[in-house]
Write an enzyme that holds these catalytic residues in place. Structure first.
Site, PDB file in Angstrom:
ATOM      1  N   ARG A 170       2.134  -4.700  20.734  1.00 43.42           N
ATOM      2  CA  ARG A 170       2.346  -3.437  19.927  1.00 43.42           C
ATOM      3  C   ARG A 170       3.509  -3.765  18.812  1.00 43.42           C
ATOM      4  NH1 ARG A 170       2.727   1.434  23.403  1.00 43.42           N
ATOM      5  NH2 ARG A 170       1.765   2.629  21.544  1.00 43.42           N
ATOM      6  N   SER A 188       5.817  -1.860  17.615  1.00 41.71           N
ATOM      7  CA  SER A 188       7.006  -1.262  18.344  1.00 41.71           C
ATOM      8  C   SER A 188       7.757  -2.095  18.992  1.00 41.71           C
ATOM      9  CB  SER A 188       6.639   0.117  19.122  1.00 41.71           C
ATOM     10  OG  SER A 188       5.643   0.896  18.605  1.00 41.71           O
ATOM     11  N   ARG A 210       9.028  -5.003  16.933  1.00 47.45           N
ATOM     12  CA  ARG A 210      10.294  -4.623  16.089  1.00 47.45           C
ATOM     13  C   ARG A 210      11.592  -4.887  16.913  1.00 47.45           C
ATOM     14  NH1 ARG A 210       7.591   0.371  12.604  1.00 47.45           N
ATOM     15  NH2 ARG A 210       5.448  -0.611  12.375  1.00 47.45           N
ATOM     16  N   THR A 260      -2.853 -12.402  31.842  1.00 46.57           N
ATOM     17  CA  THR A 260      -1.505 -13.187  32.069  1.00 46.57           C
ATOM     18  C   THR A 260      -0.805 -13.125  30.494  1.00 46.57           C
ATOM     19  OG1 THR A 260      -1.715 -14.407  33.991  1.00 46.57           O
ATOM     20  CG2 THR A 260       0.035 -14.919  32.482  1.00 46.57           C
ATOM     21  N   LEU A 261       0.370 -12.293  30.451  1.00 50.62           N
ATOM     22  CA  LEU A 261       1.047 -12.067  29.205  1.00 50.62           C
ATOM     23  C   LEU A 261       2.211 -13.238  28.958  1.00 50.62           C
ATOM     24  CD1 LEU A 261       1.027  -8.231  29.079  1.00 50.62           C
ATOM     25  CD2 LEU A 261      -0.382  -9.792  28.014  1.00 50.62           C
ATOM     26  N   GLU A 262       2.395 -14.017  27.909  1.00 48.77           N
ATOM     27  CA  GLU A 262       3.463 -14.571  28.073  1.00 48.77           C
ATOM     28  C   GLU A 262       4.520 -13.914  27.114  1.00 48.77           C
ATOM     29  OE1 GLU A 262       0.653 -15.861  26.658  1.00 48.77           O
ATOM     30  OE2 GLU A 262      -0.010 -17.333  28.380  1.00 48.77           O
ATOM     31  N   LYS A 289     -10.774 -21.577  36.222  1.00 50.31           N
ATOM     32  CA  LYS A 289      -9.252 -22.048  36.466  1.00 50.31           C
ATOM     33  C   LYS A 289      -8.664 -20.877  36.972  1.00 50.31           C
ATOM     34  CE  LYS A 289      -6.343 -24.741  33.617  1.00 50.31           C
ATOM     35  NZ  LYS A 289      -6.276 -25.066  31.953  1.00 50.31           N
TER      36      LYS A 289
END
Lengths: 447, 204
Positions: free
Chosen positions: B111, B113, B116, B136-138, B182
């Protein structure tokens, strides 16, 4: 206590109190799955401050009253040692020790069963689920989960059993008054047969035998009532869990001091089965569960339930139950009284369960929809109403029941390998956590 | 390649066959004009630089050990802060469990926001048709000051596209064999499984 001894004990106590306070501060910095542990830590810190002040007062009083001050010092030291044991309980209640997904649900469930009691969930290296509590209502109830079973979501249904222990404890005193004279008579008769006329030695012996019999009666009654409590919460899911837990053990071990008088597992499975089928219109409920699944085209699941209940009945036939026929007359007599008490105990459990909105008899209607979520390999946490954008949180008992029914089907189809079981456990824990969060999020406006 | 808009997204969520699932959908307003907002979950994997000197995929055993040694999973309670320092990489996961239908693919977009503030979200940002699990977020803080995250905050958005033909991340391969996926229905961030790549032994 001589002056030098007093100084040593005082220093020793201060040293331990300091270590105690440091450990509390360290624990305070950790993450816990709910606010309960932090509240208890704050309480312990307040107690430590009081202890600190007491030690200062004791030190000041020593000159005027060495004996009194010494006695108070020893008492403070003992109190501290008692409290130190509780540190380990708090340590094992940290988020990285626990199946944290479950904690908010356990606490909410406990509010219905044990209103006003604070519940701390922690882990134990033992392979048993346990609970400890004090009869003082402001003291917390501590539920212990086996650390090794942390991710084994299905076994955690046994928490239902543990939460009923403090509740059943309030039923026992009155029941003991009814049963004790009867048990005393039975014990007397047994001893007269052996010893003839009673004398002082026989009287002591009678007291000892009665104590033994009462312990056996209390354990038998308590365990069976708590099993029924779990059944009233989770219905057949409790039966499958208890039966599964028991399967790794001998089902017919009689109650003895060595096994802390636990009743034989087969008897417990039978008690749960009977409770589900006979109490709370259970048989009709099961028929209705099957009907709702059939309406949702989940016929294989229905068959899995039927097959499984038949299998459970199969281990509770008269012939199978005869395997744990008690050899000694005293145990036979004790269990006659357990049976008598259970008549009233059943009503007590039913009454406690009636205050739990989230019990299976109220929520089984959700199961078919949750099974459809599981078929998509999605955590069964939400109930989607076609045509509406907003969805509702599923109830704990329905999630547990749905996951168990899915498991039964997979067992029946021989498709439940290790990776599938792991996945099902993950989905169940995620569903329980998400449903609780969804409920809280929906209620945020009301608070 | 058309992006799905709000009505199409709701239709996919409510259809009976192979629906799009975003669970829990705490607020219907998460479904926006052409995307669905997702929240950051409670679990994070923190990378500890001090315990290994390199991560090298050439030796699967050493790699597996290095990954386990460097990655530490933590759980953060609701309302508790989780601070990402400048230049730090952490793995998080969406709070929402996503079940992708076979006719949709998606991308994870940060996002603006958060962007920034310097927070970069999800470098591996495509979600395959048929994928099931928390994504999963890096997360990398590319800014100059530490950034505080709290579980439940809306952190990213999923943008959906229809595929030309049905496809399934969990499906069989070209020989008709069952493929071992996986990342099988993860419910939190997952450690890297780069050592399970079939080609690794050829290239390393």
């Amino acid at each position: 206590m001589k002056s030098h001894q007093f100084s040593r004990v005082l220093l020793h106590t201060r040293f331990e109190l300091d270590r105690f306070e440091r450990t509390l501060s360290r624990l305070e910095a950790h993450d816990f799955p709910s606010d309960v542990a932090k509240i208890l830590i704050a309480g312990q810190k307040r107690e430590s401050e009081t202890a600190d002040q007491s030690l200062a007062a004791i030190e000041a009083d020593y000159e005027d009253d060495p004996e009194g001050a010494s006695a108070r010092l020893v008492s403070e030291y003992r109190k501290l040692m008692q409290r130190r044991r509780y540190l380990e309980v708090l340590e094992k209640a940290r988020s990285d020790e626990l199946p944290w997904s479950l904690v908010p649900s356990i606490e909410r469930l406990a509010e219905s069963i044990l209103p006003g009691r604070r519940v701390l969930v922690t882990t134990t290296p033992d392979m048993n689920y346990m609970v400890s509590w004090s009869r003082t209502p402001d003291q917390p109830v501590t539920v212990y989960l086996p650390k090794l079973h942390r991710a084994n979501a299905f076994l955690h249904v046994l928490i239902g059993h543990e939460l009923f222990h403090p509740a059943v404890d309030t039923f026992l005193p009155e029941e003991r008054i009814v049963i004790t004279p009867k048990l005393r008579d039975d014990c007397k008769q047994l001893l007269v047969k052996v010893d003839g006329e009673p004398d002082l030695f026989s009287q002591n012996r009678l007291d000892a035998v009665l104590k033994y019999a009462l312990e056996q009666w209390e354990r038998g009654l308590t365990e069976l009532m708590c099993d029924m409590g779990a059944a009233s919460l989770f219905g057949p899911a409790a039966l499958w869990t208890i039966s599964g837990f028991a399967a790794s053990q001998d089902l017919d071990v009689p109650p003895t001091p060595e096994n802390q008088f636990y009743p034989p597992w087969r008897m417990r499975v039978k008690a749960v089965l009977d409770y589900i089928v006979q109490v709370d219109d259970g048989e009709n409920l099961l028929v209705n569960v099957c009907k709702s699944l059939k309406n949702a085209d989940l016929n294989d699941h229905v068959q899995a339930i039927i097959n499984s209940l038949e299998a459970e009945k199969g281990i509770c036939t008269a012939e199978e139950l005869a395997k744990h026929s008690f050899a000694d007359t005293l145990t036979i007599k004790v269990y006659e009284h357990v049976g008598e008490s259970l008549e009233r105990g059943r009503d007590f459990v039913k009454d406690v369960a009636s205050k739990i909105a989230d019990r299976w008899s109220n929520t089984f209607g959700q199961v078919s929809e949750l099974l459809k979520r599981l078929a998509l390999l999605v955590p069964p946490s939400e109930l989607i109403d076609a045509g509406k954008q907003a969805s509702n949180a599923a109830s704990l008992s329905a999630i547990v029941l749905a996951c168990w029914i899915e498991r039964l089907l997979m067992e029946q189809n021989n498709s439940l390998g290790l990776s599938e079981y792991r996945r099902l456990c993950r989905l169940m824990l995620k569903a329980i956590e998400d449903a609780e969060l969804k409920r809280e999020f929906a209620d945020r406006g009301a608070k | 390649m058309a992006v799905l808009s709000q009505t199409a997204l709701w239709n996919h969520i409510h259809r009976s066959h192979d629906p799009l699932v975003i669970s829990p959908l705490l607020d219907t307003e998460q479904v926006g004009a052409a995307s669905i907002d997702v929240r950051i979950g409670h679990q994070f994997i923190i990378l500890q630089r001090s315990v290994v000197h390199t991560i090298d995929p050439s030796d699967p055993t050493a790699l597996r050990e290095a990954l386990y040694r460097t990655q530490n999973k933590v759980r953060i309670q609701r309302r508790q802060p989780f601070v990402i320092h400048p230049r730090q990489l952490v793995l998080g996961a969406t709070l929402e469990y996503v079940s992708m239908p076979k006719d949709l693919a998606a991308t994870v977009e940060g996002r603006s926001s958060w962007g920034r503030l310097g927070l970069i979200i999800a470098t591996a940002c495509s979600v395959a048709p048929g994928f099931k699990g928390c994504i999963t977020l890096e997360l990398v803080n590319d800014g100059e000051v530490p950034i505080v995250l709290r579980p439940g905050m809306r952190i990213a958005q999923l943008v959906f596209f229809e595929t030309v033909k049905d496809a399934d991340y969990r499906d069989t391969n070209n020989d008709g064999d069952k493929v071992k996926v996986k990342y099988d229905c993860p419910t939190g961030p997952e450690f890297s499984r780069i050592h399970q790549d079939a080609e690794t032994s050829f290239w390393c």
